[in-house]
Write a protein that holds these residues in place. Sequence first.
Motif, PDB file in Angstrom:
ATOM      1  N   TYR A   5       0.829  -1.201   0.000  1.00  0.00           N
ATOM      2  CA  TYR A   5       0.000   0.000   0.000  1.00  0.00           C
ATOM      3  C   TYR A   5       0.863   1.250   0.000  1.00  0.00           C
ATOM      4  CZ  TYR A   5      -4.400  -2.415   0.878  1.00  0.00           C
ATOM      5  OH  TYR A   5      -5.511  -3.193   0.763  1.00  0.00           O
ATOM      6  N   GLY A  51      -8.879   3.956   1.557  1.00  0.00           N
ATOM      7  CA  GLY A  51      -8.132   2.846   0.976  1.00  0.00           C
ATOM      8  C   GLY A  51      -7.233   3.239  -0.171  1.00  0.00           C
ATOM      9  N   LYS A  64     -10.554   6.450  -2.021  1.00  0.00           N
ATOM     10  CA  LYS A  64     -11.182   5.148  -2.182  1.00  0.00           C
ATOM     11  C   LYS A  64     -11.721   4.637  -0.855  1.00  0.00           C
ATOM     12  CE  LYS A  64     -10.155   0.703  -4.409  1.00  0.00           C
ATOM     13  NZ  LYS A  64      -9.064  -0.132  -4.979  1.00  0.00           N
ATOM     14  N   THR A  65     -12.945   4.139  -0.877  1.00  0.00           N
ATOM     15  CA  THR A  65     -13.548   3.460   0.265  1.00  0.00           C
ATOM     16  C   THR A  65     -14.042   2.100  -0.217  1.00  0.00           C
ATOM     17  OG1 THR A  65     -14.233   5.517   1.350  1.00  0.00           O
ATOM     18  CG2 THR A  65     -15.379   3.500   1.988  1.00  0.00           C
ATOM     19  N   GLY A  66     -13.541   1.046   0.403  1.00  0.00           N
ATOM     20  CA  GLY A  66     -13.855  -0.285  -0.100  1.00  0.00           C
ATOM     21  C   GLY A  66     -13.236  -0.459  -1.470  1.00  0.00           C
ATOM     22  N   SER A  67     -14.049  -0.808  -2.446  1.00  0.00           N
ATOM     23  CA  SER A  67     -13.542  -0.995  -3.811  1.00  0.00           C
ATOM     24  C   SER A  67     -13.932   0.149  -4.737  1.00  0.00           C
ATOM     25  CB  SER A  67     -14.077  -2.314  -4.386  1.00  0.00           C
ATOM     26  OG  SER A  67     -15.501  -2.281  -4.472  1.00  0.00           O
ATOM     27  N   LYS A  68     -14.528   1.211  -4.195  1.00  0.00           N
ATOM     28  CA  LYS A  68     -15.048   2.291  -5.030  1.00  0.00           C
ATOM     29  C   LYS A  68     -14.366   3.622  -4.719  1.00  0.00           C
ATOM     30  CE  LYS A  68     -18.122  -0.316  -7.090  1.00  0.00           C
ATOM     31  NZ  LYS A  68     -18.021  -0.635  -8.541  1.00  0.00           N
ATOM     32  N   TRP A  69     -14.312   4.459  -5.763  1.00  0.00           N
ATOM     33  CA  TRP A  69     -13.706   5.783  -5.661  1.00  0.00           C
ATOM     34  C   TRP A  69     -14.767   6.872  -5.689  1.00  0.00           C
ATOM     35  CZ3 TRP A  69      -8.421   6.782  -5.298  1.00  0.00           C
ATOM     36  CH2 TRP A  69      -7.575   5.683  -5.503  1.00  0.00           C
ATOM     37  N   ASP A  85     -15.287   2.643 -10.344  1.00  0.00           N
ATOM     38  CA  ASP A  85     -14.232   1.632 -10.325  1.00  0.00           C
ATOM     39  C   ASP A  85     -12.854   2.246 -10.515  1.00  0.00           C
ATOM     40  OD1 ASP A  85     -16.208  -0.410 -10.148  1.00  0.00           O
ATOM     41  OD2 ASP A  85     -16.531  -0.238 -12.308  1.00  0.00           O
ATOM     42  N   GLY A  86     -12.796   3.411 -11.110  1.00  0.00           N
ATOM     43  CA  GLY A  86     -11.557   4.141 -11.321  1.00  0.00           C
ATOM     44  C   GLY A  86     -11.887   5.592 -11.578  1.00  0.00           C
ATOM     45  N   SER A 381      -7.233   2.515 -12.688  1.00  0.00           N
ATOM     46  CA  SER A 381      -7.986   1.307 -13.021  1.00  0.00           C
ATOM     47  C   SER A 381      -7.247   0.031 -12.668  1.00  0.00           C
ATOM     48  CB  SER A 381      -8.298   1.291 -14.520  1.00  0.00           C
ATOM     49  OG  SER A 381      -7.107   1.237 -15.266  1.00  0.00           O
ATOM     50  N   GLU A 383      -6.455  -1.470  -9.901  1.00  0.00           N
ATOM     51  CA  GLU A 383      -6.894  -2.359  -8.834  1.00  0.00           C
ATOM     52  C   GLU A 383      -8.181  -3.071  -9.189  1.00  0.00           C
ATOM     53  OE1 GLU A 383      -5.848  -1.060  -4.710  1.00  0.00           O
ATOM     54  OE2 GLU A 383      -6.038   0.872  -5.666  1.00  0.00           O
TER      55      GLU A 383
END
Length: 383
Positions: A5, A51, A64-69, A85-86, A381, A383
Amino acid sequence: MKIGYIFLFLVLFISFSFAQEKDSLFPICNSLGEYGFIDKTGKVVIEPQFGGSFYFSEGLCAVKTGSKWGYINKSGKYVINPAYDGVGPFMQGTAAVLLNGKWGYINKKGQTIIKPTFNWCGNFSRFLTAVLVGKKWGYVDQDGVMIIKPQYDEAYEFTKDLALVKIGNKWGYIVDTGAMIISPHGYDDAFSFSSSGLAAIKQKDKWGYINTIGEIVIKPQFDCVTTFNEGLALAYVSGKCGYINEEGNFVINPKYEEATNFSEGLAAVKIDGKWGYINKKGKIVIEPKFENVSGFYNGLAWWISEDYNWGYIDKKGTTIWELHPKKDTDLTAEEIKNQVLKAFEELENELSLIKDLEEIDVENGHAVAKSNAEDWKEAASSE
């Protein structure tokens, strides 16, 4: 200890430094891989909680929080909820966003202004942006209207009213009507124009510079170069680099192993395996002692030490914020180093070795990135 990270942050730092703004905040990352922000004094103003993070641009920052931006303001509050997603930074009031594998654009209210339909896209400049449709690049305006039809193998942002494009294996420059102003016949490689009005071009394995009407003003003679910044450009000769002026003369002789462009009056240089900083007279102002560094932006630069601590310094070389990863793990220094190098190698493969215009690939004699627009698209994009 999630060292991966930390290095993702460092790569993103390089990639998105162009998007910084005056009085911006600086991203930090703790040992848990959580991102927050400090001000220029090193004071934490937004606690680590995200994140992932970009830089602030036009008052907003992608996080980013979780898997979303989404995007936050300088109080750390979401103004555009995490749903993408990006993402890219805001430029000219718009930002590129990725949904279901396609890129589109939103405004600063989070409203979709161009539906996600493109395979890739760039930043707006002169109110046009390069977009990839199928395997060809064209340009759309801020209403999503295709102004220059997809026809190029590569295409970049407009700078000095010209955009760099590739047709086949040659490079040329167009204006915003799509008319070819500098023909793509003589250049094996090329960069976008800098604010100096000069662009680097490659002919017969040597680099030189042209002006905006295509005249060669510095003949191709260098093994590798960068764009001009603050009146100077980095140039390599026989494996060493120094700095040339806009007449093509060395004003700081080629004697460094590696170096970066000047930013805010200082440039990072590598001497005997360590990085420090020089001024425009070539005088060392911050002694070489770091494993890696960045250029200065808004008064700060990041550094990495031999034991893989990292932080920010000011122009006097004073550390104003520092993270000690070794204190947060039971790993030995060698194990930390190996994990960091492994993480960085994975990122190189995953992000296609994202670098900014200041960094160059000496072995191939080629600047890795012609446009920062390409960098953030891949990073956002990945991740």
